[in-house]
Every structure is written in structure tokens, then in C-alpha cells.
Motif scaffolding. Sequence first.
Motif, mmCIF file in Angstrom:
data_model
loop_
_atom_site.group_PDB
_atom_site.id
_atom_site.type_symbol
_atom_site.label_atom_id
_atom_site.label_comp_id
_atom_site.label_asym_id
_atom_site.label_seq_id
_atom_site.Cartn_x
_atom_site.Cartn_y
_atom_site.Cartn_z
ATOM 1 N N LEU A 860 0.836 -1.201 0.000
ATOM 2 C CA LEU A 860 0.000 0.000 0.000
ATOM 3 C C LEU A 860 0.872 1.252 0.000
ATOM 4 N N SER A 861 0.411 2.247 -0.697
ATOM 5 C CA SER A 861 1.199 3.489 -0.819
ATOM 6 C C SER A 861 1.420 4.147 0.532
ATOM 7 N N GLU A 862 0.434 4.085 1.417
ATOM 8 C CA GLU A 862 0.566 4.726 2.725
ATOM 9 C C GLU A 862 1.673 4.075 3.543
ATOM 10 N N VAL A 863 1.761 2.768 3.494
ATOM 11 C CA VAL A 863 2.812 2.056 4.217
ATOM 12 C C VAL A 863 4.168 2.352 3.597
ATOM 13 N N LYS A 864 4.235 2.361 2.278
ATOM 14 C CA LYS A 864 5.495 2.662 1.601
ATOM 15 C C LYS A 864 5.984 4.068 1.939
ATOM 16 N N ASN A 865 5.064 5.018 2.003
ATOM 17 C CA ASN A 865 5.448 6.399 2.323
ATOM 18 C C ASN A 865 6.020 6.503 3.731
ATOM 19 N N ILE A 866 5.419 5.776 4.667
ATOM 20 C CA ILE A 866 5.915 5.823 6.051
ATOM 21 C C ILE A 866 7.346 5.296 6.119
ATOM 22 N N PHE A 867 7.607 4.167 5.484
ATOM 23 C CA PHE A 867 8.963 3.618 5.494
ATOM 24 C C PHE A 867 9.930 4.515 4.739
ATOM 25 N N SER A 868 9.436 5.148 3.696
ATOM 26 C CA SER A 868 10.308 6.034 2.914
ATOM 27 C C SER A 868 10.717 7.249 3.736
ATOM 28 N N LYS A 869 9.753 7.885 4.422
ATOM 29 C CA LYS A 869 10.063 9.058 5.226
ATOM 30 C C LYS A 869 10.956 8.707 6.408
ATOM 31 N N ALA A 870 10.747 7.500 6.946
ATOM 32 C CA ALA A 870 11.569 7.066 8.078
ATOM 33 C C ALA A 870 12.942 6.583 7.635
ATOM 34 N N GLN A 871 13.107 6.449 6.305
ATOM 35 C CA GLN A 871 14.378 5.968 5.736
ATOM 36 C C GLN A 871 14.762 4.595 6.329
ATOM 37 N N ILE A 872 13.725 3.777 6.457
ATOM 38 C CA ILE A 872 13.918 2.408 6.947
ATOM 39 C C ILE A 872 13.627 1.462 5.799
ATOM 40 N N GLU A 873 14.555 0.555 5.540
ATOM 41 C CA GLU A 873 14.357 -0.424 4.473
ATOM 42 C C GLU A 873 13.590 -1.616 5.029
ATOM 43 N N TYR A 874 12.507 -1.959 4.350
ATOM 44 C CA TYR A 874 11.695 -3.089 4.813
ATOM 45 C C TYR A 874 11.712 -4.199 3.777
ATOM 46 N N LEU A 875 11.429 -5.398 4.251
ATOM 47 C CA LEU A 875 11.415 -6.545 3.355
ATOM 48 C C LEU A 875 10.154 -6.524 2.510
ATOM 49 N N PRO A 876 10.261 -6.665 1.188
ATOM 50 C CA PRO A 876 9.058 -6.660 0.339
ATOM 51 C C PRO A 876 8.177 -7.882 0.572
ATOM 52 N N ASN A 877 8.757 -8.973 1.078
ATOM 53 C CA ASN A 877 7.986 -10.193 1.347
ATOM 54 C C ASN A 877 8.203 -10.628 2.789
#
Length: 1240
Positions: A860-877
Motif C-alpha cells: 500500500l502506498s501509505e505504508v510505503k510512504n511511512i517507510f520512505s520518510k523514516a528511511q527504513i528499508e523493509y522486506l518486500p515479502n
Amino acid sequence: MDGGSAASTFLTDSLELELGTEWCKPPCFSCAFDSRDGKFSGESYLASGALKRLILNLDPLPTNFEEDTVELFGIQWVTETALVHSCRELFHLFRQQIFNLESLLQVNCDFGKIAALHAKADSIRQQCVVFLHYLKVFIFRWLKVQEAESHSLLVHPYEVLEAQLPSMLVDELHGLLLYIGHLAELPSVTLGAFVNQNQIKLFPPSWHLLHLFLDTHWLVLEILHMLGEKLKQVVYGRQFISQAGDSLTNVSLFEEHCEHLFCDLICLSLNRYDKVMPSEALMISHYPCSCVKELWVLLIHLLDHRSKWSAAESFWNWLNKLLRTLFEKSSEQRRPVSITHAKDPLGFSWWISVHVASLFQIDRHGVLDEMRQMESNWSFVEELLKQSVTVQDGILEEQLRMHLHCCLTLCDFWEPNLSVVTILWEYYCKNLNSSFSISWLPLKGLTNIIKSPLSMLTLVKNCYCDKQDPDLYKSSSSYIIFLCILAKVVKKAMKNSGSHPWKQVKGRIYSKFHQRRMEELTEVGLQNFFCLFLLLAAVAEIEDVASHVLDLLRFLRPASMSSHGTLVWKGQMAFLLMYAQKNLDIGVWAEKLSCEFQEKAKEFLVSKHDEMVQRHDLWTQLSIYIDGVQEVFETSSCLCPSHEHLLNDGFSMLLRACRESELRTVLSFLQAVLARIRSIRQQLCQELQRENVDRILQSSLSAKERPLAAVAGALWRHFFSFLKSQRMTQVVPLSQLADAAADFTLLAVDMPNTAPPDLQPQPVISIMQLFGWDDIIWPQVVARYLSHLLQNSTVCEALSQSSCVSFQSLTIRSWVRCVLQMYVKHLSEPDLLIDMNPDQVMEKEYMEQLTEMTRLLFTLSEVKNIFSKAQIEYLPNPEDPKQALIQFLEAVGVTYRTLQTFSDKSAMVTKSLEYLGEILKYIKPYLGKKVSSAGLQLTYGIMGILVKSWAQIFATSKAQKLLFRIIDCLLLPHTVLQQDKELPVPMLTAIQKTLPLYLQGICAVCCQSQNPNAYLNQLLRNVIEQYIGRFLPASPSVSDLGQHPVLLALRSPASVPWMMPLRKHIVHAIRKSYLEFKGSSPPPRLASVLAFILQLFKDTTLGVCDLELLLPGVLKCLVLVNEPQVKRLATENLQCMVKTCQVGSEGGPATQLTSLFRQFIQDYGMQYSYQVYSILETVAALSQHIGIQLIPTLTQSLKDSELKWGLGKNIAQREAYSKLLSRLGQAGQDEKQRLESDKL
């Protein structure tokens, strides 16, 4: 020779005469090659072109016997006159060579001699074959046709001999046949050579002899045929008479030899048939090797050729005549000598007829040609068929199957014959109630195996498909094979002659069914009845047949309908399916069946649960309807108004009466129909979106959409309302509830106007609120439901573009709830928790679903934006939903800290709280009376991360209320405040593991708050007070205290802003609750408390302010408690405090503690002077400066004590004081002198 023969098949007969002049090997029978591909050897009579040359009356061997002389049997002969001059001698030599070859059979054929014997036998055979071919060539080239009037003019002796040659040939050929005898009469050793195959191509003499006899029998037929073709007249023999006692002629000899050859071939086939099982009849051929097969083919072509151009009998006539003799009694008529008695003449006749018929597909070159016109033999087959179905003979089903399987194969080969159908129908119409089963063989076609209308229809389809099952004997009864024959004949006949054959068949079949006959039908009979009429409907006029079936079903009595109702429903549903598959209007069947279904559903609803037999029978019929209607929808390419009739109010009643297993069936049906409706609508949309769609087509497509909307409306009415009412109960299986709800959501996306009014104006949002965002729905349903929708891009786009701006936030909130409640078994019963290993607790299916939901949510775009602003890399799966939630919560906290403006921060707080929802309600089941260790660990872990990572968010006024509730529910519940009550071990364990997170987070909130919050500080101090004591060990051990959660909370870099406040709160808690004496009584577990303080010194750097709070209590312990362990720990603490004070004052005078020691001396100096001096000695040892500053106070305390007691100088006390002063250097010595000089 092989290459030449292959080339010759593509050349004209004139060109064949122009081929090379080299001697080519004469053709002969040969199976010394791999014939598994069905082809014949290049040396064979077929592949070499010999048969074609014979039929076309061409030179048999145009390149052979061209020299003046020829070598026959090792002797040179004049080519053109040898036969005239030495006919008897040559035939004598031929017989002598046969004798020589027969003599070789007596030689022991061991491995060492096989090569020499093979070479010798092959040489003899080739000499004999060359001689027979020489006869053919001589007849074609040099035999003169004598005119009748020229006989009297023959004067030259050669001409006389030449005129006698034809008669002599007839005599010699007859003698030769008598000499070699019948094939069937050969010794078993010789006949065994048929199966003698080896890889080295070395054969025993018996093989060569047997094949030489085959060559001889066939070449004699060729020679007699050529003799007749050449002379065009009858040739009489002079020495022999025919078998009938007449004069021997070339014609009678040909016929006599044909009969003998047929008899031999039949006898060879009989020997093989005795070893054939009925089930293998079509797979095992009637010839022992390819040479015998070739001989059959040669006879077929030669005899049929002769019958076309003369009055000679055809091949079938010859075979039929001899096969009929198998059925005759030996006393009635003389059977040919060479034909033995047959154990099963009827089965053998079927078997050999079908295999011989297949040989008609082989052309003159030996090539299989399936399109070749085949001569039929229906007259004889009809005779066999009548015998097969004669009841008096009591034929067995296993035999009848084989006979009909052969008949079916012949129907494939030959033109259609309605008489076959008539004969069989006369038999089966009288035996419809028979199961036609074989006791030792399982059968697919029995009533109890046909479980659904589709299987019945599939069974019928297999009957009229072009390619038959090779294992038909085992898989189908003789009745089913009859249906295959019926379908094959009717289809072929209608293709050739239009509808007239169908009318004939229809009349014969329809006439056998009337009221009395229908009443006589058993369950098996009814099944056979339906299979018959389904087949007729499939191959002919479906509407005419269906109408007649409906009329006939009215003849059934009510008793039959009650006992055979299930089968009747299957048959009717099968007809409905056939209509749907042919895209015909199903209105008549739909109306009839839907009304019956509604009545049965009503009976099912009112039936009592204890009436198991009745409910089982009703459910069986209802499930037939459900399966059939599902197949109708899946089969129909487009829907019509009649489809809506199939979805009537019966489903509403049925759903309310179903149990779980029955509900699974109905909901599976619902999902299939929903998927089909959406698929058809997508096809219509694609057609409408194509370019250049004219108005007429557009109007047609729009008309097709109206029935779709009607069907969708019926589903909403009868199914969705039930799902909605049962979404919070345990009636509907959770997985199917989620799947069905998701399907309805997708239907609402595609066709929103079909949804009921209570879901409008935004049906998609309304359904998601019911099944995806409602906190009272089972998490299993929510996870599965939202997973279906999140992977559908169309749904996500529609929701993102709608007015529901919080779609993603609500979905995240539901995900948070699903993760937190992963260990709750039932929300409706929150106390039913599973207390096992977390890996064992989680249902595998739900864990997989939750993992999939997590993966989709992270797109979801909202979740992606949160991780992007936090500059935290998350696992896609992400594979662990719990870790994914932790990562998400931390990312939200980091994102908030990056915001600058007040408006952004305020919006982020609102959004964050929206993510959490009623989070305390989600975890409430774990805090009940029954405890789940896995659930508590999950709850305290996630909430601890939340408190710590969201410290700045909780510092706001909007979120602080939630923080207070978290502390009250998790850290300071009512049971914790009751000191005398032990907490459950799983809860205490979960708190111990996560308490540092809470303490750090709460303290950070206190530091971040815009306004100092006295209540929150008090809560923090209460938490610390509660859990210092809860986790103190029973016996003081510094190693154990190292893992105390309160101390672990302080193990962070000193630069962290909340470290000092947290330490301050801990020190205050210790001072208030754990070092407070009640009079002179020490506090409980004092040694453990002192050990805790000592560990606190080791883990952190305490300030002087902290020491000021702790020092009085430690000094009090040294004075009032005599327990050695307490004194030791208190002394160690005192030493740490003094040292800390020295470090804090950088080695200078530690004046901060002076006032505390003065107060200590004033409080205890008079009563506990000796203890005070001892304690101060310890202090003086570490810091003389402190002791020196305390000299005036100590001296005054000494004087006050002596004054109080009024006994003068206290020598003992003064000595103790002097001992202390002696440790204080010069200042102490000076004070000692002053004390000595004082006068009391």
C-alpha cells in the motif's frame, strides 16, 4: 531391393518396366525384421510390388530371367524351354529340396551349428522360391496360347510338349500341394517357428521350412491365377480328379486350394484364440507373425479382384462360408478336414471378423490407409449378432461385451447398418432393469457410482465421441457399448442420408416405452432409460427427445418417485446440462426443476435434526440440484432470464437449515456462480470496449447484461443477506465466509447497482465495513477477506479514488488487530485461549493467511510512504507478521520525529491513533482469567515497542490518554496493586521481558511532554516501585540482579536524555518503598534491596543528589541491623557512595555528604556511639577530609553523651573515639590532645 520397392510405390506401371536390369531378389515371406510399426519387409509381396503386378497383369520380375540360361536347383537350364522339356524333373527336384530341408529338422540345432544350418536352410528355401517365380515368369513371357483349331496342326515334338504344359502344370501343382500338405497339420515343432524371433537373425530350419510352405501356398495361387489370366480358358489335368470327384482343372484347383488355405489360416487363428481373454480380444491379433498377416492381406486383394471381374467368390464369402461350418454339428454336415472343433465358435467368429476387417485398410503396397474404402460383411455380422443376443443360449455378460466391442469396431470400419441397432434394441429393451455387471470386474457405469448429473452426461458423451476408450470392455457394461453402437450408427446414417434413419430408430425406440413399461423400471432401469435418451438427444433432435422424456416421466408412480427420486433428479439435471452446453433455452427444465427444488428445500428446513434418514435423502437430491445448477452456470456461454429461475427462494430456506458440512457445499456453489457471473460480464465489457462496435451489436450486448443483473440480484437476496446475518456466529466456516464476502465485494465493484438498498450508495465500502473493518469479526475472516481484496488492483484503485480517504488506514488497523489476536481462538469466547508453544498455537492456515495479508499490506502506498520518510528499508515479502508489525510501529515513530510543522505532527498523531483503533480491546482476551503465555508475550512485546517508539506521539495531549490506559491495563492492573496476591507466571514473565521498553518509553514521554505531567510521573514511579520488588531475588545475588528489568532499562548510552530522570525515579522509589524503617524494624528483603542498590552503582553513574537520598537509609542499616549479610552489603554501598562522591568532587573536599553525616551523628551518636565510630572509621579510610570535617560534631556528641549520663568521662567511649581520631591525621591528633586536657 528394399530401396527399389520403396521407390516403385510412387512410379507408374510403365516406368516400372524401365527399372534397372540387375537381378533383384524375388519376393518372399519374411518376418526377420522389427515389424512393430506395422510395416512389411521390403522383400514381402506387398512392399516389393509383386501383388500389384499380379493384379495389373504385368511381368512378375521384369529384370530377372533375362539370360539365355537359368540356374535352377544347381543345374543350368535353357530359360525359355526348360519348363517345357523338363517340367516333371523340375518339380521332382523341388520336392527333393523340400525333403532336404525337412531332413535338417532332425539335426541337433545347438548354438555352434546354428549359423551353418541357417545358411544351408536359407539356400534351399531360396532355390525353391526362385523356381516358383520362374514358373510365373515363364507363364507370363513364353507360354503360348493354343488356338483350338491349331491342335491338329502340331507337328513338331516341342509344340506337342508345349501344348501339354498347362495340363501338366495343373497336375504338378496339385501334386506339390498334396506333398506339402496343410499348414494346420504341420508338427508343433514347425508351427512353433512362428514365434521364433531373435536379434542375430539366425533361424532354425523349422523357420525356413514353415516360411517356404507359406511361399509355396501363396505362389501356387499366383501361378494358377496367372495361368487362367493367360490362357483365358479352363485347363484340365490329366492325372488327378478334384476333391468333389470331378475332373481337375485350374479353376477347381484354385478354389480347392483357397478353401484349404482358408482352413489353415482359421486353424492357426483358433490356436491363438484359445489363449485370448475376452477383455484382450481387440488387442491380440489373429495371426502369429507378420507373414501370416501378409498372407491374409494378399488373399483379400486377390479374391476381391477376381470377384469384381468374374463370377468368383469374394473374400468375405469364402470366410463366411467356412466360419459357418464351425457352428454345424459334425453329424449334420461334413466340416472341412483341416478345421478343428471350436470351443467358442461365436466368440471366435466375432474376433476373427473384426481383425480381418481391419486388414482391409492395407493397400496393395502394404501401407495402412485409414481412408480406404472397405468392403463390409454386415450380412454375416447380423447372423452373429442374433446369436449373441439369443436369450435361450444364456450368453454371459463378459462374452456379450466382447461381441459388442467387436461390433462397435466394425461400425467404425463399415457403412452404417440400422439392422444392427434394431437387433440389439430388441434385446436390451427387454432387459433394461439388468445391471449388465460382471461379478469379478469393477464397473464405472453402476447406479451407485454415477454420483452427479455431470458424470451421467460425461458417460453418455463418451458413448458418442469419435475416439473410443481402448479399455472399454472393463470400463463399461454391454449396455453402454450398445449405446456406443447406437450413437455411431445414427450419426453415420444421418450424415449420409439425412433425418430418415433417425426417424426409423426413433420409432422403434419410442414404441417400447409406455405407462406399464415405465412403472416396471427399477432404479437400474431408470438409469439405463436416462442414458439411452440422453444419447439420443445428443446425436439427434434434443428438443424432441427431451419433450418425450418429460411425457414418459409423468407415467412414474409417486412411490417410484419417492424411492427413485434421486436418480430422476440426476437424469433431469443431465438434460438441463445438455441444453446449457448446446446454448439452448433452458426455460422448460429450469422452471420444472426449480419448483421441485424449492419444495425439497422447504421439507429440508422443517425436517427435524433427529430424522437422519429423511434429511440424508433430501440432502442427496438437493446436492444434485446444486451441482447441476453450478455446472449449468459454468457451461453457459451467456445467461438468459431462465437462469434466474434456478436461484429461487429455496436457497434462502436451505441455508438456514444447513449444517457445517452442507454449508460448505452450498457456499462452494455460490463462489462458483459468482465467479462465472463476473467472468461473463468481463467478456461483455471487453466486447463493448472494442473499436468499431456498431449499434446493433452494442444493443445486443446490453441485452445480455440484463439477465446477468437479474442473476446477481438473486444472489444478493438469497445468499448475501444470510452471510451478513451469520458473520459473527460460528455457523458458517470462516474461510468460506471470507471467500464468499470477497466475491460479493468484487461483484459490487463490477455491478454496484445490483447490490441491495441497505448497502447503497457505496456497496463496496459497506461490505468492507461489515467484513474487513469491523472489530467484532473473527481475525481469520478479516485476514482472508482483506487478502483477497488487496491483491485485486481494480478494488484498490476504486477505493483509493472514492470518497473513503481512510481506506488504507482502516485496512492497516484491521491488520494490527489480526496480528495482535493471532493467538486468540474465538473472540466470542475470549477466555478460550491456547496455552502452548507459540509455533504450535498458530493454526498453519491462519499463519499463512496472515503472512500473505502482511505482504499485500506492505504494498500500500501509505505504508510505503511511512517507510520512505523514516528511511527504513523493509522486506518486500515479510515472512513474520509480528516482526513486520514491530518494524511498522518503529517506522511510524521515526516518521513523526522527522516532521517539522505543528500541522504535520498533529495530522500524524491523528493518523497514528487511527492505525491503532481500539487496541486495548484487541488485547483484552489475553488479560482474562485463563492465561495464554504466547498471547501475553505477543501483547507485552508489541505494546512495549509501541510505548518506546511512539514516545513523542504519546507526549501529545491527543495520545496521552491512550498511554495512561496502556499503563493501567498492562503494568498497573488491579491484581498488581494487591501486594499479597501473586501474579500469574506467564504474565510476570512477559512483563519481565518487556518492562525496560515501557520504562524507557514512559520516561521519554515525561521528558518530551510540552507541560510537566505530575500524574504520568507518578504512574512511572508507581510502576518502578511495583516491579523492583516483584523481580527481587529471594536471596541477594548480584549476578541475578544483573538481569533485573528495572536495571536493564538503564543500560542505554548516557547521552540519552531520559536516562537521568529514569535513574532519579528509581532512586526515589527505593528510598520511599524499600529503605524505610518502621521504628527500629528493618524493611523486608533488605539484603536484596542493598544488593540491588549495589548493582545500580555498577550499572550507572549516580549523582550526589541520588546519594543524598540513599545514604541515610544505608547508614541506618549499618546501625540498626546486625545481620552479617546486611552489614556487608551496606558497607559496600557506603564505600561506593564515598568513592562516587570523591569522583564527583574531582578529589577535592567532599562537602556534599558532610551535612548527612552530621545529621547521622546527631541522630545515633549518643545511643549508638560505638557503631557510629566504626562506620566513620570506614569513611575515614576512604576520605579523611570527611572525617576531619565531622570532628567538631563528634566531639560535641561525645560531650553531650557524657553530660546526659552524668557519670563523668566515659573512658570506653573516649577510647573508641580516639581510635577514630587516630585515623584522621594531624587534625585527629590535635583533637585527642584537646580532649585529654579538657576538664569535665
